[in-house]
Design a protein around this motif. Structure first.
Motif, short mmCIF file in Angstrom:
data_model
loop_
_atom_site.label_atom_id
_atom_site.label_comp_id
_atom_site.label_asym_id
_atom_site.label_seq_id
_atom_site.Cartn_x
_atom_site.Cartn_y
_atom_site.Cartn_z
N ARG A 30 -39.36 78.56 -4.00
CA ARG A 30 -40.34 78.16 -2.97
C ARG A 30 -39.64 77.80 -1.67
N GLU A 31 -38.58 76.99 -1.78
CA GLU A 31 -37.88 76.54 -0.58
C GLU A 31 -37.15 77.68 0.12
N GLN A 32 -36.62 78.63 -0.66
CA GLN A 32 -35.95 79.79 -0.06
C GLN A 32 -36.93 80.61 0.78
N LYS A 33 -38.20 80.65 0.35
CA LYS A 33 -39.21 81.43 1.07
C LYS A 33 -39.91 80.62 2.16
N GLY A 34 -39.62 79.33 2.23
CA GLY A 34 -40.18 78.50 3.28
C GLY A 34 -41.61 78.04 3.04
N PHE A 35 -42.07 78.08 1.79
CA PHE A 35 -43.41 77.61 1.47
C PHE A 35 -43.40 76.11 1.20
N THR A 36 -44.48 75.44 1.58
CA THR A 36 -44.64 74.02 1.27
C THR A 36 -45.34 73.88 -0.08
N LEU A 37 -45.34 72.66 -0.61
CA LEU A 37 -46.09 72.39 -1.83
C LEU A 37 -47.57 72.69 -1.64
N LYS A 38 -48.07 72.37 -0.45
CA LYS A 38 -49.48 72.63 -0.16
C LYS A 38 -49.77 74.13 -0.18
N ASP A 39 -48.84 74.92 0.40
CA ASP A 39 -49.02 76.38 0.40
C ASP A 39 -49.12 76.92 -1.02
N ALA A 40 -48.20 76.49 -1.87
CA ALA A 40 -48.18 76.97 -3.25
C ALA A 40 -49.42 76.50 -4.00
N GLY A 41 -49.83 75.25 -3.74
CA GLY A 41 -51.01 74.72 -4.40
C GLY A 41 -52.27 75.48 -4.03
N GLU A 42 -52.42 75.80 -2.76
CA GLU A 42 -53.60 76.53 -2.31
C GLU A 42 -53.63 77.93 -2.93
N TYR A 43 -52.46 78.56 -3.07
CA TYR A 43 -52.40 79.89 -3.69
C TYR A 43 -52.86 79.84 -5.14
N LEU A 44 -52.50 78.77 -5.83
CA LEU A 44 -52.88 78.60 -7.24
C LEU A 44 -54.27 77.99 -7.38
N GLN A 45 -54.88 77.60 -6.25
CA GLN A 45 -56.14 76.86 -6.27
C GLN A 45 -55.95 75.53 -7.00
N ARG A 46 -54.79 74.93 -6.72
CA ARG A 46 -54.45 73.59 -7.22
C ARG A 46 -54.05 72.73 -6.02
N THR A 47 -53.67 71.51 -6.29
CA THR A 47 -53.17 70.64 -5.22
C THR A 47 -51.66 70.75 -5.12
N GLY A 48 -51.14 70.34 -3.97
CA GLY A 48 -49.69 70.30 -3.80
C GLY A 48 -49.05 69.34 -4.79
N ALA A 49 -49.77 68.28 -5.12
CA ALA A 49 -49.25 67.30 -6.08
C ALA A 49 -49.07 67.94 -7.47
N THR A 50 -49.98 68.83 -7.82
CA THR A 50 -49.86 69.51 -9.12
C THR A 50 -48.63 70.39 -9.14
N VAL A 51 -48.39 71.12 -8.05
CA VAL A 51 -47.19 71.96 -7.97
C VAL A 51 -45.93 71.10 -8.05
N SER A 52 -45.98 69.93 -7.42
CA SER A 52 -44.85 69.01 -7.50
C SER A 52 -44.57 68.58 -8.93
N ARG A 53 -45.64 68.34 -9.70
CA ARG A 53 -45.48 67.96 -11.10
C ARG A 53 -44.90 69.12 -11.91
N PHE A 54 -45.29 70.36 -11.56
CA PHE A 54 -44.68 71.53 -12.20
C PHE A 54 -43.17 71.55 -11.94
N GLU A 55 -42.81 71.31 -10.69
CA GLU A 55 -41.40 71.44 -10.28
C GLU A 55 -40.52 70.34 -10.84
N THR A 56 -41.08 69.18 -11.10
CA THR A 56 -40.30 68.09 -11.69
C THR A 56 -40.34 68.10 -13.21
N GLY A 57 -41.18 68.98 -13.78
CA GLY A 57 -41.28 69.06 -15.23
C GLY A 57 -42.18 68.01 -15.84
N VAL A 58 -42.83 67.20 -15.00
CA VAL A 58 -43.73 66.17 -15.53
C VAL A 58 -44.88 66.81 -16.28
N TYR A 59 -45.34 67.96 -15.76
CA TYR A 59 -46.36 68.73 -16.45
C TYR A 59 -45.86 70.16 -16.58
#
Length: 284
Positions: free
Chosen positions: A22-51
């Motif tokens: 994600r960071e190599q492509k310059g996307f924010t957590l919000k960008d990724a979340g909107e693409y998945l129809q999720r929140t940026g916070a959810t993507v953050s939890r994916f990236e930290t392994g919490v969920y």
């Protein structure tokens, strides 16, 4: 007694890989979340392994990040699938620490294992009697059920040595681990005999680090270097009373140098086998 598993190493591992993309492509957590129809916070939890992220969401993010190489995609999607699959080790989840479950998962993936044992014989090379005596000493308040399950898990981890394509194992064992009597003289003699038998396997090499060599390169203690198939990098694992530590990249490079020093100063296979035989004879 059941306990919460917590964040697993594999979820953290995949999450970090996705974060790097994600960071190599310059996307924010919000960008990724909107693409998945999720929140940026959810993507953050994916990236930290919490969920743990599911395979379908992983595939969608790979599309967003432009990952087109088939091997790269397959590797990440396979890892995503493993977050939700039930391996044999999961049957021990209620009776073992999550770090031990993570270690069993990594060992199952390993193509090589380089072990340094400073105080006790490596778990993958322990007899059942030795493991039982060791667990009884380190966890005297453990219930009989948990004790048996812990030993069962350690024994089942050893099955990687006998599969069709076993990992290559090299173990440097300090003399201190071989002279400390665990259980009884009979238990220790059986353990020494087992080590010599393991040396007959083409995929196992054992080198003894004798006292006479004096100070060595790892006075801080034992560790394992876990070699994984490309494109994954090697991982270092170390245990202490407070839990397990996993290292990657520069931490692994330093321990590789330490391991090479230890192995370079230890006895060769033939002399190590003779050393083990002499110690066993002393116990008989």
């Amino acid at each position: 007694m059941s306990k919460e598993r917590g964040v697993t190493l594999r979820a953290q591992w995949l999450g970090q890989l996705l974060r790097d993309l994600r960071e190599q492509k310059g996307f924010t957590l919000k960008d990724a979340g909107e693409y998945l129809q999720r929140t940026g916070a959810t993507v953050s939890r994916f990236e930290t392994g919490v969920y743990p992220i599911r395979r379908v969401d992983t595939a969608a993010l790979l599309d967003l990040y432009g990952v087109e190489d088939p091997k790269h995609r397959d590797m990440l999607l396979q890892l995503a699938g493993e977050l939700w699959q039930t391996g044999w080790w999961e049957s021990y989840a209620d009776d073992a620490w999550s770090s031990t479950i993570d270690l069993a998962w990594l060992e199952d993936r390993a193509v090589s294992l380089r072990l340094f044992a400073g105080m006790v014989v490596p778990g993958l090379l322990q007899t059942r009697e030795y493991a039982l005596a060791l667990f009884s000493a380190t966890s005297p308040d453990m219930s009989a059920h948990r004790l048996t399950r812990g030993v069962d898990l350690r024994q089942e981890r050893q099955q990687i040595l006998h599969r069709d394509t076993p990992p290559q194992i090299t173990a440097v064992i300090d003399e201190a681990a071989l002279r400390r009597t665990v259980g009884s003289n009979d238990v220790m003699a059986g353990q020494l005999r087992h080590l010599r038998q393991m040396m007959d396997l083409p995929q196992v090499e054992i080198n003894v680090l004798p006292f006479e060599l004096g100070a060595h390169a790892s006075p801080e203690g034992s560790f394992a270097l876990i070699g994984l198939a490309a494109p994954f990098s090697d991982i270092a694992h170390s245990e202490c009373p407070g839990g397990a530590i996993y290292l990657e990249r520069t931490g692994v490079d330093r321990l590789v140098r330490v391991y090479d020093q230890l192995r370079g100063t230890s006895l060769d296979a033939e002399k190590s086998a003779a050393f083990l035989a002499a110690l066993e004879k002393d116990l008989s």
